[in-house]
Write an enzyme that holds these catalytic residues in place. Structure first.
Site, short mmCIF file in Angstrom:
data_model
loop_
_atom_site.label_atom_id
_atom_site.label_comp_id
_atom_site.label_asym_id
_atom_site.label_seq_id
_atom_site.Cartn_x
_atom_site.Cartn_y
_atom_site.Cartn_z
N LYS A 14 -50.84 42.71 21.34
CA LYS A 14 -49.45 42.22 21.40
C LYS A 14 -48.50 43.38 21.56
CE LYS A 14 -48.08 43.72 17.16
NZ LYS A 14 -47.17 44.85 17.02
N PRO A 102 -56.02 49.68 21.83
CA PRO A 102 -56.03 50.99 21.16
C PRO A 102 -56.03 50.85 19.63
CG PRO A 102 -53.93 50.61 22.30
CD PRO A 102 -54.85 49.51 22.71
N VAL A 103 -56.80 51.73 18.98
CA VAL A 103 -56.91 51.70 17.51
C VAL A 103 -55.65 52.37 16.93
CG1 VAL A 103 -58.28 52.48 15.54
CG2 VAL A 103 -59.41 51.77 17.66
N GLY A 106 -50.23 50.30 17.43
CA GLY A 106 -49.03 49.48 17.37
C GLY A 106 -49.15 48.22 18.21
N ALA A 108 -51.53 45.79 17.29
CA ALA A 108 -52.18 44.82 16.40
C ALA A 108 -53.67 44.65 16.68
CB ALA A 108 -51.45 43.47 16.42
N GLY A 110 -56.29 45.67 14.92
CA GLY A 110 -57.02 45.26 13.71
C GLY A 110 -56.79 43.79 13.40
N ASP A 144 -49.79 40.14 11.30
CA ASP A 144 -49.87 39.88 12.74
C ASP A 144 -51.04 38.97 13.11
OD1 ASP A 144 -47.73 41.57 13.13
OD2 ASP A 144 -48.98 43.31 13.62
O1 C5P Z 1 -49.47 42.84 6.96
P1 C5P Z 1 -50.12 44.11 7.37
O2 C5P Z 1 -51.32 44.44 6.53
O3 C5P Z 1 -50.41 44.20 8.83
O4 C5P Z 1 -49.06 45.25 7.09
C1 C5P Z 1 -49.41 46.61 7.06
C2 C5P Z 1 -48.31 47.39 6.36
O5 C5P Z 1 -47.13 47.40 7.18
C3 C5P Z 1 -47.86 46.82 5.04
O6 C5P Z 1 -48.65 47.30 3.99
C4 C5P Z 1 -46.43 47.32 4.94
O7 C5P Z 1 -46.40 48.68 4.54
C5 C5P Z 1 -45.95 47.30 6.39
N1 C5P Z 1 -45.25 46.06 6.73
C6 C5P Z 1 -43.97 45.86 6.24
N2 C5P Z 1 -43.28 44.71 6.55
C7 C5P Z 1 -43.85 43.78 7.37
C8 C5P Z 1 -45.15 43.99 7.91
C9 C5P Z 1 -45.81 45.13 7.56
O8 C5P Z 1 -43.43 46.69 5.50
N3 C5P Z 1 -43.17 42.69 7.67
#
Ligand code: C5P
Length: 309
Positions: A14, A102-103, A106, A108, A110, A144
């Site tokens: 994405k 790409p790992v 940015g 998504a 994972g 995501d």
């Molecule tokens: O939800 P996810 O595990 O992908 O988020 C990774 C990190 O990104 C979170 O631990 C947080 O530090 C940051 N994050 C955030 N606000 C969001 C989504 C992600 O601060 N809405």
């Protein structure tokens, strides 16, 4: 029913066409208004039946590169475990992952693998779980993941996990500049907070101009409407991204931005030919590791015929 044949799922990367980041919440997350757009850069995940009691294992397909954990810290593994726990069965499955996204880029990747594992295990174990259930399980794994299931173009609110489809006409062409090494998402959000110290973060608002550009299928207006509040933080941690964005603009991109928490940069272009020209210019400039072309929107995670080539 006992699984007998492997299931292959393809899942897209994405781009966030808009990423408006609100203040940090007490739970550490940030409220977002974002516009997700799925593009044709894919990971593939094969779920292979395993013997009773074998548990979950995760393997990288031969051609895949990148620093991908192959244990229960990988979201694909966690997703397989979550599906099995939800229905109360033993999680016996071999997961084989082929990375095209790409790992830590940015885009998504994972979360995409988690979405792929949800869909693959649901099919492998003949569960027929409703889409809503997969999305709920996904939201618990990462913000995501629901979008990686959904695909297309969609507005995300909350942490990004609450989705509303966005009206978009036609197809957009993208050039993606991939960087050496990744950026940590939590580190980029923390840098965003640091840069905002002493200022009130604005309430995130959906950008009307962007929604109009999508409805009109107008790549020029789309290029003018791309916005990412995490971009200053990503550039602060990786100053070389400024040069990538400059080169993209100089060589005629209609607009460009850092994708999500970076370091991948995404440029919208007029058409395929324009994409090729910009890809060649970016490659020749030496400002990025590699360049990919993609189109969007594309479907979310879905079972495909055939196996890894
Ligand atoms: O939800 P996810 O595990 O992908 O988020 C990774 C990190 O990104 C979170 O631990 C947080 O530090 C940051 N994050 C955030 N606000 C969001 C989504 C992600 O601060 N809405």
């Amino acid at each position: 029913m006992r699984p007998t044949t492997p299931v292959t799922v393809r899942v897209p990367a994405k781009i966030n066409l808009q990423l408006a980041v609100g203040p940090r919440r007490p739970d550490g997350y940030h409220d977002l208004v974002t516009v997700f757009h799925a593009v044709s850069l894919f990971d593939e995940l094969v779920a292979v039946p395993a013997r009773d009691g074998e548990g979950i294992s995760l393997h990288l397909d031969g051609d895949s590169t990148g620093d991908v954990p192959l244990d229960d810290s990988n979201l694909a593994w966690a997703a397989a475990a979550a599906v099995a726990a939800h229905v109360g069965i033993d999680p016996d499955v071999r997961l084989i992952l082929r990375k095209g996204i790409p790992v830590a880029g940015g885009m998504a990747g994972g979360s995409a693998d988690a979405a792929a594992a949800l869909v693959a295990c649901d099919a492998l174990w003949h569960l027929g779980l409703p889409r809503d259930t997969l999305e709920e399980l996904g939201a618990a794994l990462g913000s995501d993941v629901p979008f990686a299931l959904h695909g297309g173009t969609a507005i995300g609110t909350g942490r990004g996990e609450r989705l509303t489809p966005a009206l978009a006409r036609g197809e957009f062409h993208w050039v993606l500049a991939l960087a050496d090494g990744g950026l940590s998402t939590p580190a980029v959000y923390a840098e965003c907070d640091r840069l905002r110290e002493g200022h009130d973060a604005p309430e995130p608002q959906l950008h009307d101009g962007l929604m109009q550009a999508l409805r009109a299928g107008d790549p020029v207006a789309l290029g003018r409407s791309l916005r990412n509040d995490l971009q200053p933080a990503a550039v602060s941690l990786r100053p070389s991204l400024d040069l990538v964005l400059e080169v993209g603009e100089e060589y005629g991109a209609l607009g460009g931005l850092v994708s999500g928490s970076g370091p991948t940069c995404a440029f919208v272009v007029r058409d395929d030919e324009h994409a090729l020209d910009l890809a060649v210019a970016l490659s020749a400039s030496g400002v990025c590791r590699t360049v990919k072309r993609a189109v969007g929107p594309v479907h979310g995670a879905r079972v495909v015929d055939g196996h890894l080539r």
